[in-house]
Design a protein around this motif. Structure first.
Motif: not given
Lengths: 446, 446
Positions: B189-217
């Motif tokens: 859903e977050v991805r489709s808002e990025m691409v749809g509403e915010k006008g990011l390219s699908p590649e950029a969104a996917d790229h962001i997705g690789e980072y922002v789903q990370l968590h750890g120490g």
């Protein structure tokens, strides 16, 4: 304008005052309630007489028409009526708002704290009223404000006096307002306002004057109960009878020394129906403050048996009596005194500063302070990687921290901490394990 | 609507929560300040982005244009700038106002308390930031809310990620807002808002997705510091370097077990410039509450180095970092738990009820209670001249008063008091002189 920021020294002193007031309210078994700062505009209208113009109103941004509360008494009455509560002893400490001309030197602001204690319910006469006066006496004593006097009167006695002096009932409230000025101006001025502005006959005014300049104790009450005119008036008789009972209870409480039955006390607000009272501080003879601040009364209150009924759809009444402590005025006095004496308020309660004498010891400080916090000890450290020892000790002196816990390389190796008394500069090395139980009692003054 | 009265049981529980929060703030050496609930309208404008429409404005009744404060951070920044303060550790607990759609079941109201602790000043990196997280950890532990997790991120890391993913700087803030939804909705859903509403390219969104789903120490921080792209970005490198330092300090504090470096955390407000964090409670496995309340985050905060400069005529910056405890949400959870467990809050702290078994003993009660108050004992009596003993004992049971001090004719003659333990009904006769020191320790649980 008329509102202000409260810097740390203010806030620390004020919190100390409020804590003493809350302690007294809790000692008397009151519950606390809290009501919103925003009230419906209609709730406040028609409760404060001419003072309605001092109410802050909110912009109509859609939704209900709102205003900022003007005091805590009207919200309390609304709360009781809305929740159909017929019996409650509560305190409420909160800010109220008045679009007044602020007289900031006298401790009068547009935003200020009120500290209210009220007893609602149908009880035997004067027992709750006596407790309100006891509370007021305790608080003024606890705060060590010096000598004070609590003036007590009863609206029924005043109305009885007006009646026997031939004043029409329609002029009772306005005459009351004029009488209320007697604490600030001499009788001649009050008399001329009665005759000139209020249209009373000179004879009636003189007659009122004979009564309202009286003050005393039980013997005055007894005398007035024998007064040929007053004793014929139902209201006055009721008021005097209750006043006698009140003084009997106050005698059992042992506080009549600071209480005066004062017939000039009238109080401004419309809603009082019985006992009214007001506390004033007495100027100390040995008070050599440069500019003595005139602060007027520091607390007041009374009985208002009709207010709750104004909010009940069926007009059901809940008798109430309450006292309001003017904490801002008391604050002004204390602040002035501390200024004069050069005394300073500590703005933190920090017991120990965790310090290091050399570089590269941040980790040791972080570990030690973490242990102290875990043990409930109030501890600080400087937010520098490598602060100079002198700066750290200076910080203790500036902020009144009594102890420094110093860890250097040697201490780390030996597993000890050097505990330094900042004032005396005495240092003691002690095993880290001993630190917690040793520091704690010393700091807490046990 | 959206504001509410707080009855005694609410207020007692809330006061207990606030006392624990204040104790922690004081343990860390903070001073208290207080600012007016009314701020100049212009002070609040341009600080909250789109949320400006939620500000309550006052009617123009002459004088300055005023509004109710929206939070405690902007008034703090204004206070620092106005008073040219460059260094302060302060707490502030007060109500703020938002014309929001109240979701009262989740503990969201239009008038609510905020509990803020902030450290202002130029210090060595991440030491004050680490203390804010330590404070948050202490408070959530002290309040015994069960397991919790504190998510930590840094605006500079997020901006670095956006930059290496090819997002133009003008879209950083809006992309940030979209990322912030990841705690509520799945990545798709977050991805489709990025691409749809915010006008990011699908590649950029996917790229962001690789980072922002990370968590750890710490190990995740190390990995990202080696990331071929991020390590080339100045902002990300700075942020990651500081994050590493922060985790080192948090390790010394021993609290990394409840802290997660979470790249999906973005926080809504514009003014954050560095570390950001948010605490969530974890649902207990053995929690069998009927309707579990979803309360979202219970605290949050971060670094805002530019806000004070907005109020300084010369734009002088004062770096700040702070934490805000969402006491109302915590209150909702505790209230719900107590309801589920049937536990009741005592609304008074009264230790002893002064009672009489026969008529005509009001004077004895008044004298005794007066002595108890004088000794600092929390005491009550019924406001009746001749209450029945049963009613008096019933009052103790209803309100949780543990002891009754009973004086009858016989006790008066003998100079003793009958002390009754309300729960066990055990009675002890003791000389009046012994009462005070005996009652006190028993009631206080010493």
């Amino acid at each position: 304008q008329g509102t202000r920021d409260h810097p740390p020294a203010h806030t620390a002193l004020r919190d100390r005052l409020l804590a003493a007031v809350v302690a007294c309210f809790k000692r008397h078994g009151a519950v606390a309630i809290d009501t919103p700062v925003l009230e419906l505009r209609e709730t406040l209208m028609g409760k404060y007489g001419e003072e309605v113009k001092l109410i802050y109103e909110l912009q109509d941004q859609g939704g209900e028409l709102l205003a900022l509360r003007y005091d805590l008494t009207v919200p309390f009455a609304r709360y009781l009526a809305m929740n159909k509560i017929t019996n409650m002893k509560r305190y409420h400490i909160a800010k109220v708002y008045r679009r007044d001309n602020p007289a900031t030197t006298r401790g009068r602001y547009r935003e200020f704290y009120q500290c209210d204690f009220d007893i609602a319910g149908q009880f035997d006469p004067m027992i709750p009223d006596a407790e309100c006066l006891k509370i007021l006496h305790e608080i003024l004593s606890d705060l060590q404000l010096g000598d004070f006097l609590i003036k007590v009167n009863d609206r029924r006695i005043l109305n009885g006096i007006f009646a026997v002096c031939g004043i029409p009932e329609s002029k009772f409230i306005t005459t009351c307002c004029t009488v209320d000025k007697l604490d600030k101006v001499p009788w001649e001025e009050v008399r001329s306002e009665m005759v000139g502005e209020k249209g009373l006959s000179p004879e009636a005014a003189d007659h009122i004057g004979e009564y309202v300049q009286l003050h005393g104790g039980l013997e005055l009450i007894e005398r007035l109960l024998q007064d040929p005119k007053l004793s014929q008036n139902k209201l006055a008789k009721e008021g005097l009878g209750d006043m006698k009972l009140l003084f009997e209870y106050l005698t059992l409480f042992g506080i009549t020394g600071e209480i005066s039955f004062d017939l000039s006390l009238a109080r401004g607000l419309d809603y009082y129906t019985g006992v009214i009272f007001e506390a004033v501080l007495l100027q100390q003879e040995n008070d050599h403050v440069e500019e003595p601040v005139s602060v007027g009364s520091v607390a007041g209150g009374g009985r208002y048996d009709g207010l709750v009924g104004m909010f009940d759809p069926k007009g059901r009444k809940v008798p109430c009596v309450g006292v309001s402590i003017g904490i801002e005025r008391i604050f002004s006095i204390l602040e002035q005194r501390m200024k004069a004496s050069g005394e300073k308020v500590r703005t933190t309660e920090t017991e120990v500063l965790v310090a290091t004498p050399h570089k590269h010891l941040l980790a040791a400080r972080l570990k030690l302070i973490s242990e102290l916090w875990g043990a409930g000890i109030k501890a600080e450290m400087l937010y520098k990687k490598d602060p100079k020892l002198l700066k750290q000790l200076q910080y203790c002196e500036d902020t009144g921290i009594p102890l420094a816990a110093i860890v250097g390389e040697q201490e780390l190796t030996d597993g000890v901490v050097k505990l330094r008394d900042v004032a005396t500069r005495v240092e003691v090395r002690m095993p880290f394990l001993y630190l917690l139980p040793k520091v704690l009692p010393k700091c807490r003054g046990c």
